[in-house]
Enzyme design. Structure first.
Site, PDB file in Angstrom:
ATOM      1  N   HIS A 187       0.821  -1.221   0.000  1.00  0.00           N
ATOM      2  CA  HIS A 187       0.000   0.000   0.000  1.00  0.00           C
ATOM      3  C   HIS A 187       0.843   1.255   0.000  1.00  0.00           C
ATOM      4  O   HIS A 187       0.544   2.229  -0.681  1.00  0.00           O
ATOM      5  CB  HIS A 187      -0.917   0.028   1.221  1.00  0.00           C
ATOM      6  CG  HIS A 187      -2.090  -0.872   1.079  1.00  0.00           C
ATOM      7  ND1 HIS A 187      -2.795  -1.345   2.144  1.00  0.00           N
ATOM      8  CD2 HIS A 187      -2.666  -1.379  -0.018  1.00  0.00           C
ATOM      9  CE1 HIS A 187      -3.764  -2.120   1.701  1.00  0.00           C
ATOM     10  NE2 HIS A 187      -3.701  -2.151   0.396  1.00  0.00           N
ATOM     11  N   ARG A 294      -6.910  -8.338 -15.339  1.00  0.00           N
ATOM     12  CA  ARG A 294      -6.452  -9.695 -15.014  1.00  0.00           C
ATOM     13  C   ARG A 294      -7.373 -10.257 -13.926  1.00  0.00           C
ATOM     14  O   ARG A 294      -7.131 -10.057 -12.741  1.00  0.00           O
ATOM     15  CB  ARG A 294      -5.009  -9.662 -14.505  1.00  0.00           C
ATOM     16  CG  ARG A 294      -3.968  -9.299 -15.576  1.00  0.00           C
ATOM     17  CD  ARG A 294      -2.585  -9.224 -14.965  1.00  0.00           C
ATOM     18  NE  ARG A 294      -1.522  -9.345 -15.941  1.00  0.00           N
ATOM     19  CZ  ARG A 294      -0.824  -8.320 -16.431  1.00  0.00           C
ATOM     20  NH1 ARG A 294      -1.094  -7.090 -16.029  1.00  0.00           N
ATOM     21  NH2 ARG A 294       0.132  -8.503 -17.304  1.00  0.00           N
ATOM     22  N   ARG A 330     -10.122 -10.438 -18.990  1.00  0.00           N
ATOM     23  CA  ARG A 330      -9.577 -11.744 -19.343  1.00  0.00           C
ATOM     24  C   ARG A 330     -10.127 -12.781 -18.377  1.00  0.00           C
ATOM     25  O   ARG A 330     -10.128 -12.570 -17.162  1.00  0.00           O
ATOM     26  CB  ARG A 330      -8.054 -11.680 -19.249  1.00  0.00           C
ATOM     27  CG  ARG A 330      -7.398 -13.030 -19.420  1.00  0.00           C
ATOM     28  CD  ARG A 330      -5.921 -12.905 -19.518  1.00  0.00           C
ATOM     29  NE  ARG A 330      -5.296 -12.673 -18.225  1.00  0.00           N
ATOM     30  CZ  ARG A 330      -4.004 -12.401 -18.081  1.00  0.00           C
ATOM     31  NH1 ARG A 330      -3.235 -12.272 -19.137  1.00  0.00           N
ATOM     32  NH2 ARG A 330      -3.492 -12.230 -16.892  1.00  0.00           N
ATOM     33  N   GLU A 430      -0.608 -15.272 -27.157  1.00  0.00           N
ATOM     34  CA  GLU A 430       0.588 -15.346 -26.318  1.00  0.00           C
ATOM     35  C   GLU A 430       1.324 -16.666 -26.440  1.00  0.00           C
ATOM     36  O   GLU A 430       2.220 -16.955 -25.662  1.00  0.00           O
ATOM     37  CB  GLU A 430       0.233 -15.033 -24.861  1.00  0.00           C
ATOM     38  CG  GLU A 430      -0.899 -15.871 -24.303  1.00  0.00           C
ATOM     39  CD  GLU A 430      -1.273 -15.481 -22.884  1.00  0.00           C
ATOM     40  OE1 GLU A 430      -0.509 -14.771 -22.220  1.00  0.00           O
ATOM     41  OE2 GLU A 430      -2.358 -15.897 -22.443  1.00  0.00           O
ATOM     42  N   ASN A 453       4.480 -10.813 -22.864  1.00  0.00           N
ATOM     43  CA  ASN A 453       5.217 -11.377 -21.728  1.00  0.00           C
ATOM     44  C   ASN A 453       5.335 -12.888 -21.890  1.00  0.00           C
ATOM     45  O   ASN A 453       6.412 -13.464 -21.731  1.00  0.00           O
ATOM     46  CB  ASN A 453       4.501 -11.073 -20.401  1.00  0.00           C
ATOM     47  CG  ASN A 453       4.211  -9.604 -20.232  1.00  0.00           C
ATOM     48  OD1 ASN A 453       4.765  -8.777 -20.947  1.00  0.00           O
ATOM     49  ND2 ASN A 453       3.334  -9.264 -19.299  1.00  0.00           N
ATOM     50  N   ASP A 454       4.213 -13.515 -22.222  1.00  0.00           N
ATOM     51  CA  ASP A 454       4.254 -14.961 -22.446  1.00  0.00           C
ATOM     52  C   ASP A 454       4.727 -15.297 -23.845  1.00  0.00           C
ATOM     53  O   ASP A 454       5.456 -16.271 -24.033  1.00  0.00           O
ATOM     54  CB  ASP A 454       2.867 -15.581 -22.201  1.00  0.00           C
ATOM     55  CG  ASP A 454       2.649 -15.847 -20.726  1.00  0.00           C
ATOM     56  OD1 ASP A 454       3.590 -16.341 -20.075  1.00  0.00           O
ATOM     57  OD2 ASP A 454       1.554 -15.557 -20.222  1.00  0.00           O
ATOM     58  N   ARG A 464      11.546 -16.572 -18.078  1.00  0.00           N
ATOM     59  CA  ARG A 464      12.161 -15.301 -17.711  1.00  0.00           C
ATOM     60  C   ARG A 464      12.695 -15.296 -16.284  1.00  0.00           C
ATOM     61  O   ARG A 464      13.527 -14.486 -15.920  1.00  0.00           O
ATOM     62  CB  ARG A 464      11.169 -14.159 -17.946  1.00  0.00           C
ATOM     63  CG  ARG A 464      10.548 -13.578 -16.728  1.00  0.00           C
ATOM     64  CD  ARG A 464       9.941 -12.264 -17.007  1.00  0.00           C
ATOM     65  NE  ARG A 464       8.505 -12.389 -17.262  1.00  0.00           N
ATOM     66  CZ  ARG A 464       7.716 -11.352 -17.316  1.00  0.00           C
ATOM     67  NH1 ARG A 464       8.199 -10.158 -17.207  1.00  0.00           N
ATOM     68  NH2 ARG A 464       6.423 -11.508 -17.508  1.00  0.00           N
ATOM     69  N   CYS A 501      -1.250  -6.221 -24.862  1.00  0.00           N
ATOM     70  CA  CYS A 501      -1.319  -5.888 -23.447  1.00  0.00           C
ATOM     71  C   CYS A 501      -0.070  -6.349 -22.698  1.00  0.00           C
ATOM     72  O   CYS A 501       0.019  -6.207 -21.489  1.00  0.00           O
ATOM     73  CB  CYS A 501      -2.585  -6.472 -22.814  1.00  0.00           C
ATOM     74  SG  CYS A 501      -2.740  -8.237 -23.055  1.00  0.00           S
TER      75      CYS A 501
HETATM   76  C1  PEP Z   1       1.247 -11.398 -21.235  1.00  0.00           C
HETATM   77  O1  PEP Z   1       1.473 -12.607 -21.163  1.00  0.00           O
HETATM   78  O2  PEP Z   1       1.868 -10.623 -21.999  1.00  0.00           O
HETATM   79  C2  PEP Z   1       0.201 -10.785 -20.405  1.00  0.00           C
HETATM   80  C3  PEP Z   1      -0.171  -9.533 -20.589  1.00  0.00           C
HETATM   81  O3  PEP Z   1      -0.369 -11.549 -19.455  1.00  0.00           O
HETATM   82  P1  PEP Z   1       0.300 -11.929 -18.062  1.00  0.00           P
HETATM   83  O4  PEP Z   1       1.493 -11.034 -17.885  1.00  0.00           O
HETATM   84  O5  PEP Z   1      -0.764 -11.728 -17.059  1.00  0.00           O
HETATM   85  O6  PEP Z   1       0.649 -13.359 -18.278  1.00  0.00           O
HETATM   86 MG    MG Z   2       0.111 -14.055 -20.283  1.00  0.00          MG
END
Ligand code: PEP
Ligand code: MG
Length: 570
Positions: A187, A294, A330, A430, A453-454, A464, A501
């Site tokens: 917080h 999310r 999502r 992804e 990211n994925d 990662r 995203c």
């Molecule tokens: C991603 O995988 O890019 C994504 C936005 O989802 P998360 O980071 O929640 O896996």
């Molecule tokens: Mg993801």
């Protein structure tokens, strides 16, 4: 030099004020008049609610709606039957004084919350600590420390910053914050970021190291802090502060402006959120909608599967807050690195290649997926809600989800419950598989959102979290770039929205490339919105395309990165 966690950006230069909590003098005593003790407790709770409501109101002005909700959460927690009854039961059954009953009950629940795996539930333990101290102070008639009265150019130092402390902040007077505990999502970090106060958290023993009046400089990005610095360090930090403030002021120009390139190519610039409490922050930072909610956070914050009703309330609240702006929610993306202990799922040897996200949901339709999809459909009557399916690897999965949605729509029709009959169902792009069949998916999905990211991890087959392969985990790899380009091209060809995203959407080096590829929607963290808008404004589409042509000829990640860095504009 001392080092902690840089939790709120900016340079702070000022004099220390250490906030020391007063000792609370009471001991565990046996009482005889239980009814009188319970009345004392009830009165104290009333005062607590009254004071907290007032603090929440003032916080709405100083820190914004989202942060004020933390304090409203305290009111809900103290009224929670489980916690309240536990305190009363202790008075009734153990004949102990109210102060001790409050202490023991709050400590008990705090211990349970602190054992949770996710940081958000752990955070509730710290909330309970705050509630406990304030309630005991009310019972003892002890006045709270007046943080609102600190002089200008103060650097506040505390073991931890509780929401009730930050509620009385006068941000103009506070140059920075240093604490002994807390991380980027605590917080104290969230509040400092929303008030734009530089903060470095988790510096061990900082309350003992510094004393009132010491001069300190800190960098809320790197987590560095110097105590009574030499002249040259002080001068360096003053220059850094000027540069930081200048850059920030330059970004303010982009509030209320369209998100477009220098030659007027307009895109959508929306935000990623983890829960309803972050929705007001999106509007405060001029986001044009939510590109990724999310939903798994609702599941991680709870100690059992959240009901259809509670999910409906959460989704509806975001839809209403965004007032007709698009909200992409999502569906549950659990598994991999996101565990839900209460589901009791077996440990997998390869969790990232395992039973997760849509795979899991399609197997748990009755208790998990259908209630969530019903909640989403019902919430769609209150704004522009879109449904997004995570971790899709084949078109069968999209078809299966769409079939369930159709079944639920019929159910809602029969029950006379409103929903958006044209609700869009999109795919989170992804996985390498989804990218390779982007043309197939684009014919059946209403939109795409690329989760870099994925996508980076699955394309490069690199986790990662593993430092030995971290050099491979980069979206600048030609393989990842080709994948992104392919996905966007497929979406453009079918005339559906191509969004992103993942973190790459806010990377100033990537933005011109993504524009060139034809990305229509950029979903970034709320704090990155204005910087992304600025970056877009620095390029024409022709310039983006010329850069992309060059980049796509390159053969290595290092070459791509070097060229993008060389051409970066700011
Ligand atoms: C991603 O995988 O890019 C994504 C936005 O989802 P998360 O980071 O929640 O896996
Ligand atoms: Mg993801």
């Amino acid at each position: 030099m001392y080092k902690g966690i840089g939790a709120s950006a900016g340079i702070g230069i000022g004099k220390i004020v250490v906030i020391k909590e007063q000792e609370l003098n009471y001991s565990k005593t046996t009482i005889t008049d239980k009814e009188a003790e319970k009345k004392r407790l009830a009165d104290a709770i009333d005062v607590f609610i009254e004071k907290t409501t007032a603090l929440a109101e003032s916080m709405k002005i100083t820190a914004g709606e989202a942060e004020s909700e933390i304090l409203q959460g305290h009111i809900m927690m103290i009224q929670d039957p489980a916690i309240k009854e536990q305190i009363e039961t202790k008075i009734d059954e153990e004949s102990i004084n109210a102060e001790s009953a409050v202490e023991e009950a709050c400590d008990f629940f705090a211990m349970i919350f602190s054992m949770a795996e996710d940081e958000l539930t752990q955070q509730r333990a710290s909330d309970l600590g705050d509630i406990k101290t304030r309630l005991i102070k009310i019972l003892l008639g002890v006045e709270e420390v007046d943080i609102g009265a600190v002089p200008a150019e103060t650097i506040l130092v505390a073991e931890d910053l509780t929401p009730s402390m930050t509620a009385s902040f006068v941000p103009e007077n506070i140059e920075g914050v240093l604490t002994e505990i807390g991380g980027k999502t605590s917080h104290s970090a969230i509040i400092c970021r929303s008030m734009e106060i530089p903060a470095v958290l988790s510096i061990p023993d900082i309350t003992k190291i510094v004393k009132d009046g010491d001069v300190v400089v800190l960098d809320g990005t790197t987590g560095e802090m110097y105590l009574n610095p030499e002249e040259d360090v002080l001068a360096e930090f003053k220059a850094k502060r000027d540069a930081y403030l200048e850059a920030k002021a330059a970004l303010a120009k982009f509030v209320g402006k369209p998100s477009q390139t220098a030659d007027g190519h307009v895109v959508e610039l929306v935000a990623n959120i983890g829960g309803p409490d972050e929705a007001p922050g999106v509007l405060e930072r001029d986001g044009e909608g939510v590109g990724l909610f999310r939903s798994e956070f609702l599941f991680m914050e709870s100690d059992s599967i959240p009901s259809e009703e509670s999910q409906f309330e959460a989704y509806k609240s975001v839809a209403e807050t965004l007032e007709g702006k698009p909200v992409i929610i999502r569906t549950l993306d659990i598994g991999g690195d996101k565990a839900l202990p209460y589901l009791g799922l077996p440990t997998e040897e390869n969790p990232f290649l395992g039973f997760r996200a849509v795979r899991f949901c399609l197997k748990r339709q009755d208790d998990i997926y259908k209630p969530q999809l019903r909640a989403l459909l019902r919430a769609s009557a209150y704004g522009k809600v879109r449904i997004m399916v995570p971790l899709v690897t084949c078109v069968d999965e999209l078809r299966a989800v769409k079939a369930i949605i159709e079944e639920l729509k019929a159910e809602l029709d029969a029950e006379g419950i409103a929903y958006d009959k044209n609700i869009e169902v999109g795919v989170m792009m992804e996985t390498a598989a989804a990218s390779l069949i982007a043309d197939i998916l684009a014919k059946e999905a209403d939109f795409f959102s690329i989760g870099t990211n994925d996508l980076t991890g699955y394309t490069m087959a690199a986790d990662r979290g593993n430092p030995d392969v971290a050099y491979l985990y980069s979206a600048y790899n030609p393989a990842v770039l080709r994948s992104i380009r392919n996905i966007i091209a497929a979406a453009n060809k079918e005339g559906i929205m191509a969004g992103m995203c993942g973190e790459a959407a806010s990377d100033p080096l990537m933005i011109p490339l993504l524009l060139a590829f034809g990305l229509n929607e950029f979903s970034v963290s709320a704090t990155a919105i204005l910087q992304a808008r600025k970056t877009m404004s620095l390029w024409t589409m022709d310039e983006c395309k010329a850069l992309a042509d060059e980049v796509m000829q390159l053969t290595t990640e290092a070459e791509v990165k070097a060229l993008l860095e060389e051409r970066a504009r700011s």
